[in-house]
Write a protein that holds these residues in place. Structure first.
Motif, PDB file in Angstrom:
ATOM      1  N   GLY A   1      -1.829  13.673  -8.752  1.00 55.41           N
ATOM      2  CA  GLY A   1      -2.444  14.986  -8.577  1.00 55.41           C
ATOM      3  C   GLY A   1      -3.898  14.866  -8.158  1.00 55.41           C
ATOM      4  N   SER A   2      -4.742  15.724  -8.706  1.00 54.91           N
ATOM      5  CA  SER A   2      -6.139  15.802  -8.258  1.00 54.91           C
ATOM      6  C   SER A   2      -6.971  14.598  -8.713  1.00 54.91           C
ATOM      7  CB  SER A   2      -6.785  17.093  -8.741  1.00 54.91           C
ATOM      8  OG  SER A   2      -6.746  17.132 -10.156  1.00 54.91           O
ATOM      9  N   ASP A   3      -6.438  13.774  -9.609  1.00 51.63           N
ATOM     10  CA  ASP A   3      -7.177  12.558  -9.976  1.00 51.63           C
ATOM     11  C   ASP A   3      -7.185  11.548  -8.838  1.00 51.63           C
ATOM     12  OD1 ASP A   3      -8.076  13.253 -12.489  1.00 51.63           O
ATOM     13  OD2 ASP A   3      -6.283  12.496 -13.502  1.00 51.63           O
TER      14      ASP A   3
ATOM     15  N   ILE B   1       0.859  -1.188   0.000  1.00 54.40           N
ATOM     16  CA  ILE B   1       0.000   0.000   0.000  1.00 54.40           C
ATOM     17  C   ILE B   1       0.899   1.243   0.000  1.00 54.40           C
ATOM     18  CG2 ILE B   1      -1.694   1.327   1.357  1.00 54.40           C
ATOM     19  CD1 ILE B   1      -2.972  -1.200   0.271  1.00 54.40           C
ATOM     20  N   VAL B   2       0.523   2.213  -0.821  1.00 43.62           N
ATOM     21  CA  VAL B   2       1.268   3.471  -0.976  1.00 43.62           C
ATOM     22  C   VAL B   2       0.522   4.564  -0.203  1.00 43.62           C
ATOM     23  CG1 VAL B   2       1.891   5.216  -2.718  1.00 43.62           C
ATOM     24  CG2 VAL B   2       2.237   2.774  -3.204  1.00 43.62           C
ATOM     25  N   SER B   3       1.270   5.469   0.416  1.00 43.53           N
ATOM     26  CA  SER B   3       0.628   6.535   1.206  1.00 43.53           C
ATOM     27  C   SER B   3      -0.178   7.474   0.307  1.00 43.53           C
ATOM     28  CB  SER B   3       1.681   7.342   1.960  1.00 43.53           C
ATOM     29  OG  SER B   3       2.386   8.176   1.055  1.00 43.53           O
ATOM     30  N   ASP B   4      -1.171   8.135   0.911  1.00 42.61           N
ATOM     31  CA  ASP B   4      -1.979   9.114   0.177  1.00 42.61           C
ATOM     32  C   ASP B   4      -1.108  10.246  -0.362  1.00 42.61           C
ATOM     33  OD1 ASP B   4      -4.354   7.734   0.690  1.00 42.61           O
ATOM     34  OD2 ASP B   4      -4.691   8.804   2.571  1.00 42.61           O
ATOM     35  N   THR B   5      -0.154  10.674   0.434  1.00 43.72           N
ATOM     36  CA  THR B   5       0.724  11.773   0.014  1.00 43.72           C
ATOM     37  C   THR B   5       1.511  11.382  -1.231  1.00 43.72           C
ATOM     38  OG1 THR B   5       0.942  12.441   2.310  1.00 43.72           O
ATOM     39  CG2 THR B   5       2.583  13.307   0.758  1.00 43.72           C
ATOM     40  N   SER B   6       2.041  10.172  -1.193  1.00 41.48           N
ATOM     41  CA  SER B   6       2.820   9.686  -2.316  1.00 41.48           C
ATOM     42  C   SER B   6       1.947   9.519  -3.558  1.00 41.48           C
ATOM     43  CB  SER B   6       3.468   8.357  -1.935  1.00 41.48           C
ATOM     44  OG  SER B   6       4.172   7.830  -3.020  1.00 41.48           O
ATOM     45  N   CYS B   7       0.771   8.936  -3.394  1.00 43.69           N
ATOM     46  CA  CYS B   7      -0.066   8.690  -4.572  1.00 43.69           C
ATOM     47  C   CYS B   7      -0.597  10.000  -5.139  1.00 43.69           C
ATOM     48  CB  CYS B   7      -1.191   7.716  -4.250  1.00 43.69           C
ATOM     49  SG  CYS B   7      -1.760   6.907  -5.753  1.00 43.69           S
ATOM     50  N   GLY B   8      -0.882  10.943  -4.235  1.00 44.08           N
ATOM     51  CA  GLY B   8      -1.278  12.269  -4.699  1.00 44.08           C
ATOM     52  C   GLY B   8      -0.148  12.935  -5.479  1.00 44.08           C
TER      53      GLY B   8
END
Ligand code: 4AZ
Length: 263
Positions: free
Chosen positions: A193-195, A182-189
Motif C-alpha cells: 500500500g502507501s508504505d 526485482i518486483v514491479s512497482d504495481t505488485s509491491c504497491g
C-alpha cells in the motif's frame, strides 16, 4: 532501542490482505528449491564480495551491513545509523565470519544520514559513513541517477548479509548470499500500500517467498549485474509469500551519495 534489537527495528506490521498480495505478485520461486538457511541462500565469503562490510558497534558486534564504494566511504541504511555516533561505530572489511578477528577494522569519522530520513517506510533510507582509515579492498560501483533499467521487473538481483536465516531466528556466522527477482512497482504497491514509495524504494523477492533478506541484513547491498542498486531496508517479516523485501532505490539518491563520496 537496545543494541540487541536495533537491526530489527524496521520489521513493520502492514495490514495488506493476503488476497491483494496474491493477485499482485506473479513471479514464481525456483522449482524444487529447498528452504536453506539471509533466508534461502548459500554461504559465501568477503573474498568473493570484497566490498561487503560489517557495520558493528565498538565491541565489533555486527548490527548491519554496508557497501564499500570508495576506500573511505561506505553506503548503508539510514535506519542503521539512527542514534549512532561516529565513535560508537566500526566498519569491518575482509571478515567472512561474525566471530572472526581477521580483516580490517576502521573507525568512522563522519556519519551522513539523508536529511529527510524519518522512518524506513517513508523512504530516504540511505546513509554514508566516512572512514578514518582507508580499506584495502575492491570497491563496488553504484548506479547513476539515470540507471533505471536495473529496476525492471524480473531482473535478477543479488543480496548479501549476516542476518537471520528466518524471521526472529539467529544470525548467520558466515556471510550469505541469495538471488531474488526485482518486483514491479504495481505488485509491491499491492503488497504494501502507501508504505511503498516507488520513487524511493524497489522490491525484490519471489511471490511464493522463501528467499529474502532478514533482520541484520539491513544496510547491505542489493546488486544488479554486480553494481550496487539498492540497500536492504524493510519488509513485512522475512521470506513471506506476498511480501517481498524492500530496498532503497539507490538511483534516486545517486547524486547525493556522490556528493558525500567526494566530500
Ligand atoms: C530488518 O529488520 C529487516 N525481509 C531487513 C530486511 C527485511 C525485513 C527486516 C526484508 O533488518
Amino acid at each position: 532501542m537496545s543494541g540487541l534489537t536495533r537491526a530489527r527495528r524496521t520489521a513493520v506490521a502492514i495490514a495488506a490482505t493476503a488476497a491483494a498480495a496474491a493477485t499482485a505478485l506473479t513471479a514464481a520461486s525456483p522449482a524444487g528449491a529447498a528452504p536453506q538457511p539471509i533466508v534461502g541462500g548459500t554461504t559465501t565469503t568477503t573474498g568473493a564480495y570484497p566490498f561487503m562490510m560489517q557495520i558493528t558497534d565498538a565491541s565489533q558486534d555486527q548490527f548491519c551491513g554496508g557497501t564499500l564504494v570508495s576506500p573511505t566511504k561506505v553506503v548503508t541504511a539510514a535506519h542503521c545509523m539512527v542514534g549512532e555516533t561516529p565513535s560508537g561505530v566500526r566498519v569491518v572489511g575482509g571478515r567472512t565470519y561474525l566471530n572472526g578477528t581477521n580483516g580490517t577494522v576502521a573507525r568512522v569519522s563522519r556519519i551522513w544520514i539523508h536529511p529527510n530520513y524519518t522512518t524506513a517506510t517513508r523512504g530516504e533510507d540511505v546513509a554514508v559513513l566516512t572512514l578514518s582509515t582507508a580499506m584495502p579492498y575492491t570497491t563496488a560501483k553504484y548506479v547513476s541517477s539515470t540507471d533505471t533499467s536495473v529496476y525492471a521487473a524480473g531482473t535478477t538481483a543479488r543480496v548479501l548479509g549476516w542476518g537471520t536465516t528466518s524471521s526472529g531466528g539467529s544470525s548467520s556466522n558466515q556471510l550469505r548470499t541469495a538471488t531474488v527477482p526485482i518486483v514491479s512497482d504495481t505488485s509491491c504497491g499491492g503488497s504494501y500500500g502507501s508504505d511503498y514509495v516507488k520513487s524511493e524504494m524497489v522490491c525484490a523477492g519471489y511471490s511464493s517467498g522463501g528467499v529474502d533478506t532478514c533482520q541484520g541484513d539491513s544496510g547491505g547491498p542489493l546488486l544488479v549485474g554486480g553494481v550496487l542498486a539498492g540497500i536492504t531496508s524493510w519488509g513485512e517479516g522475512c521470506a513471506q509469500a506476498g511480501y517481498p523485501g524492500v530496498y532503497t532505490r539507490l538511483a534516486t539518491f545517486s547524486s547525493l551519495v556522490t556528493a558525500q563520496v567526494n566530500s
